[in-house]
Scaffold this motif. Sequence first.
Motif, PDB file in Angstrom:
ATOM      1  N   ARG A  50       0.840  -1.186   0.000  1.00  0.00           N
ATOM      2  CA  ARG A  50       0.000   0.000   0.000  1.00  0.00           C
ATOM      3  C   ARG A  50       0.879   1.241   0.000  1.00  0.00           C
ATOM      4  O   ARG A  50       2.083   1.181   0.237  1.00  0.00           O
ATOM      5  CB  ARG A  50      -0.911  -0.014   1.229  1.00  0.00           C
ATOM      6  CG  ARG A  50      -1.879  -1.201   1.188  1.00  0.00           C
ATOM      7  CD  ARG A  50      -2.741  -1.243   2.395  1.00  0.00           C
ATOM      8  NE  ARG A  50      -3.750  -0.183   2.277  1.00  0.00           N
ATOM      9  CZ  ARG A  50      -4.694   0.024   3.179  1.00  0.00           C
ATOM     10  NH1 ARG A  50      -4.779  -0.740   4.241  1.00  0.00           N
ATOM     11  NH2 ARG A  50      -5.561   0.986   3.010  1.00  0.00           N
ATOM     12  N   TRP A  51       0.258   2.372  -0.260  1.00  0.00           N
ATOM     13  CA  TRP A  51       0.949   3.659  -0.328  1.00  0.00           C
ATOM     14  C   TRP A  51       1.827   3.879   0.903  1.00  0.00           C
ATOM     15  O   TRP A  51       3.014   4.197   0.791  1.00  0.00           O
ATOM     16  CB  TRP A  51      -0.106   4.753  -0.439  1.00  0.00           C
ATOM     17  CG  TRP A  51       0.424   6.147  -0.356  1.00  0.00           C
ATOM     18  CD1 TRP A  51       0.704   6.853   0.773  1.00  0.00           C
ATOM     19  CD2 TRP A  51       0.756   6.994  -1.449  1.00  0.00           C
ATOM     20  NE1 TRP A  51       1.171   8.100   0.444  1.00  0.00           N
ATOM     21  CE2 TRP A  51       1.213   8.209  -0.915  1.00  0.00           C
ATOM     22  CE3 TRP A  51       0.694   6.840  -2.830  1.00  0.00           C
ATOM     23  CZ2 TRP A  51       1.610   9.270  -1.700  1.00  0.00           C
ATOM     24  CZ3 TRP A  51       1.090   7.907  -3.614  1.00  0.00           C
ATOM     25  CH2 TRP A  51       1.542   9.101  -3.062  1.00  0.00           C
ATOM     26  N   SER A  52       1.230   3.754   2.083  1.00  0.00           N
ATOM     27  CA  SER A  52       1.978   4.033   3.314  1.00  0.00           C
ATOM     28  C   SER A  52       3.139   3.055   3.504  1.00  0.00           C
ATOM     29  O   SER A  52       4.195   3.435   4.018  1.00  0.00           O
ATOM     30  CB  SER A  52       1.050   3.998   4.532  1.00  0.00           C
ATOM     31  OG  SER A  52       0.408   2.742   4.621  1.00  0.00           O
ATOM     32  N   GLU A  53       2.970   1.815   3.092  1.00  0.00           N
ATOM     33  CA  GLU A  53       4.050   0.833   3.196  1.00  0.00           C
ATOM     34  C   GLU A  53       5.207   1.209   2.267  1.00  0.00           C
ATOM     35  O   GLU A  53       6.376   1.106   2.648  1.00  0.00           O
ATOM     36  CB  GLU A  53       3.532  -0.567   2.858  1.00  0.00           C
ATOM     37  CG  GLU A  53       2.518  -1.084   3.851  1.00  0.00           C
ATOM     38  CD  GLU A  53       1.807  -2.345   3.370  1.00  0.00           C
ATOM     39  OE1 GLU A  53       1.577  -3.223   4.217  1.00  0.00           O
ATOM     40  OE2 GLU A  53       1.482  -2.442   2.165  1.00  0.00           O
ATOM     41  N   ARG A  55       5.917   4.218   1.243  1.00  0.00           N
ATOM     42  CA  ARG A  55       6.521   5.445   1.781  1.00  0.00           C
ATOM     43  C   ARG A  55       7.474   5.119   2.922  1.00  0.00           C
ATOM     44  O   ARG A  55       8.537   5.728   3.035  1.00  0.00           O
ATOM     45  CB  ARG A  55       5.415   6.387   2.247  1.00  0.00           C
ATOM     46  CG  ARG A  55       5.954   7.729   2.678  1.00  0.00           C
ATOM     47  CD  ARG A  55       5.257   8.863   1.963  1.00  0.00           C
ATOM     48  NE  ARG A  55       5.962  10.094   2.238  1.00  0.00           N
ATOM     49  CZ  ARG A  55       5.525  11.012   3.076  1.00  0.00           C
ATOM     50  NH1 ARG A  55       4.368  10.879   3.679  1.00  0.00           N
ATOM     51  NH2 ARG A  55       6.234  12.089   3.278  1.00  0.00           N
ATOM     52  N   ARG A  56       7.118   4.156   3.757  1.00  0.00           N
ATOM     53  CA  ARG A  56       8.011   3.747   4.851  1.00  0.00           C
ATOM     54  C   ARG A  56       9.255   3.041   4.327  1.00  0.00           C
ATOM     55  O   ARG A  56      10.350   3.238   4.825  1.00  0.00           O
ATOM     56  CB  ARG A  56       7.280   2.834   5.827  1.00  0.00           C
ATOM     57  CG  ARG A  56       6.444   3.565   6.844  1.00  0.00           C
ATOM     58  CD  ARG A  56       5.993   2.669   7.972  1.00  0.00           C
ATOM     59  NE  ARG A  56       5.140   1.571   7.511  1.00  0.00           N
ATOM     60  CZ  ARG A  56       3.819   1.654   7.360  1.00  0.00           C
ATOM     61  NH1 ARG A  56       3.203   2.790   7.615  1.00  0.00           N
ATOM     62  NH2 ARG A  56       3.122   0.615   6.957  1.00  0.00           N
ATOM     63  N   ARG A  57       9.074   2.203   3.310  1.00  0.00           N
ATOM     64  CA  ARG A  57      10.224   1.448   2.765  1.00  0.00           C
ATOM     65  C   ARG A  57      11.220   2.368   2.080  1.00  0.00           C
ATOM     66  O   ARG A  57      12.420   2.162   2.179  1.00  0.00           O
ATOM     67  CB  ARG A  57       9.756   0.383   1.776  1.00  0.00           C
ATOM     68  CG  ARG A  57       8.855  -0.627   2.431  1.00  0.00           C
ATOM     69  CD  ARG A  57       9.168  -2.025   2.330  1.00  0.00           C
ATOM     70  NE  ARG A  57      10.250  -2.438   1.499  1.00  0.00           N
ATOM     71  CZ  ARG A  57      10.803  -3.615   1.625  1.00  0.00           C
ATOM     72  NH1 ARG A  57      10.385  -4.439   2.534  1.00  0.00           N
ATOM     73  NH2 ARG A  57      11.784  -3.978   0.831  1.00  0.00           N
ATOM     74  N   GLU A  59      12.458   5.441   2.616  1.00  0.00           N
ATOM     75  CA  GLU A  59      12.595   6.550   3.558  1.00  0.00           C
ATOM     76  C   GLU A  59      13.078   7.813   2.853  1.00  0.00           C
ATOM     77  O   GLU A  59      13.993   7.760   2.039  1.00  0.00           O
ATOM     78  CB  GLU A  59      13.595   6.191   4.662  1.00  0.00           C
ATOM     79  CG  GLU A  59      13.080   5.178   5.634  1.00  0.00           C
ATOM     80  CD  GLU A  59      14.083   4.909   6.747  1.00  0.00           C
ATOM     81  OE1 GLU A  59      14.953   5.753   7.023  1.00  0.00           O
ATOM     82  OE2 GLU A  59      13.977   3.827   7.345  1.00  0.00           O
ATOM     83  N   SER A  62       9.089  12.089  -0.638  1.00  0.00           N
ATOM     84  CA  SER A  62       7.938  12.944  -0.344  1.00  0.00           C
ATOM     85  C   SER A  62       6.685  12.321  -0.958  1.00  0.00           C
ATOM     86  O   SER A  62       6.773  11.482  -1.857  1.00  0.00           O
ATOM     87  CB  SER A  62       8.149  14.347  -0.917  1.00  0.00           C
ATOM     88  OG  SER A  62       8.144  14.299  -2.336  1.00  0.00           O
ATOM     89  N   GLU A  63       5.532  12.762  -0.494  1.00  0.00           N
ATOM     90  CA  GLU A  63       4.278  12.258  -1.059  1.00  0.00           C
ATOM     91  C   GLU A  63       4.191  12.585  -2.544  1.00  0.00           C
ATOM     92  O   GLU A  63       3.764  11.764  -3.347  1.00  0.00           O
ATOM     93  CB  GLU A  63       3.079  12.846  -0.312  1.00  0.00           C
ATOM     94  CG  GLU A  63       2.920  12.276   1.069  1.00  0.00           C
ATOM     95  CD  GLU A  63       1.628  12.697   1.734  1.00  0.00           C
ATOM     96  OE1 GLU A  63       0.702  13.175   1.038  1.00  0.00           O
ATOM     97  OE2 GLU A  63       1.535  12.524   2.957  1.00  0.00           O
ATOM     98  N   ARG A  90      -8.737   1.880  -0.486  1.00  0.00           N
ATOM     99  CA  ARG A  90      -7.555   1.022  -0.383  1.00  0.00           C
ATOM    100  C   ARG A  90      -6.955   0.874  -1.779  1.00  0.00           C
ATOM    101  O   ARG A  90      -7.644   0.488  -2.722  1.00  0.00           O
ATOM    102  CB  ARG A  90      -7.926  -0.344   0.173  1.00  0.00           C
ATOM    103  CG  ARG A  90      -6.724  -1.258   0.267  1.00  0.00           C
ATOM    104  CD  ARG A  90      -7.088  -2.661   0.715  1.00  0.00           C
ATOM    105  NE  ARG A  90      -5.908  -3.489   0.631  1.00  0.00           N
ATOM    106  CZ  ARG A  90      -5.215  -3.890   1.685  1.00  0.00           C
ATOM    107  NH1 ARG A  90      -5.597  -3.533   2.899  1.00  0.00           N
ATOM    108  NH2 ARG A  90      -4.158  -4.648   1.525  1.00  0.00           N
ATOM    109  N   ASP A  92      -3.553  -0.819  -3.665  1.00  0.00           N
ATOM    110  CA  ASP A  92      -2.363  -1.658  -3.581  1.00  0.00           C
ATOM    111  C   ASP A  92      -1.568  -1.492  -4.865  1.00  0.00           C
ATOM    112  O   ASP A  92      -2.138  -1.360  -5.949  1.00  0.00           O
ATOM    113  CB  ASP A  92      -2.745  -3.135  -3.417  1.00  0.00           C
ATOM    114  CG  ASP A  92      -3.395  -3.420  -2.083  1.00  0.00           C
ATOM    115  OD1 ASP A  92      -2.773  -3.102  -1.059  1.00  0.00           O
ATOM    116  OD2 ASP A  92      -4.522  -3.962  -2.069  1.00  0.00           O
TER     117      ASP A  92
END
Length: 123
Positions: A50-53, A55-57, A59, A62-63, A90, A92
């Motif tokens: 997902r988007w947030s995953e 973004r975390r991977r 590091e 920016s959005e 949601r 993916d």
Amino acid sequence: MSETIILRSSAIPAPATVFQAGCPSRTILDHVTSKWGVLILVALAVGPLRWSELRRRAEGISEKMLAQTLKTLEGDGFVHRDAQPVIPPRVDYSLTGRGEELVALLGPLVDWIGEHAEDIVSR
């Protein structure tokens, strides 16, 4: 017509047009080898995220850059966007067959860089 590029002890066949300024491969090469393009593609090698995953991977992305990179890689046919009609929304992201083929080639490069980065940067 193709030419052969000699890299130390191995010969790599390359289409002659890849070196021409107007070759479409230059655009794809730019998309794939951008800092964020490589990281997003390799991150998706583990499976849909997902988007947030993502973004975390990756590091530090920016959005805006994540959105732009995903849109570009989707347009090139490397990434599939699966938007599910649920609330909250949601979405993916996953690799397409072409994306999986590309990541199989990028993976060893990223591994090599990870193994040698400290030695190279510390010079």
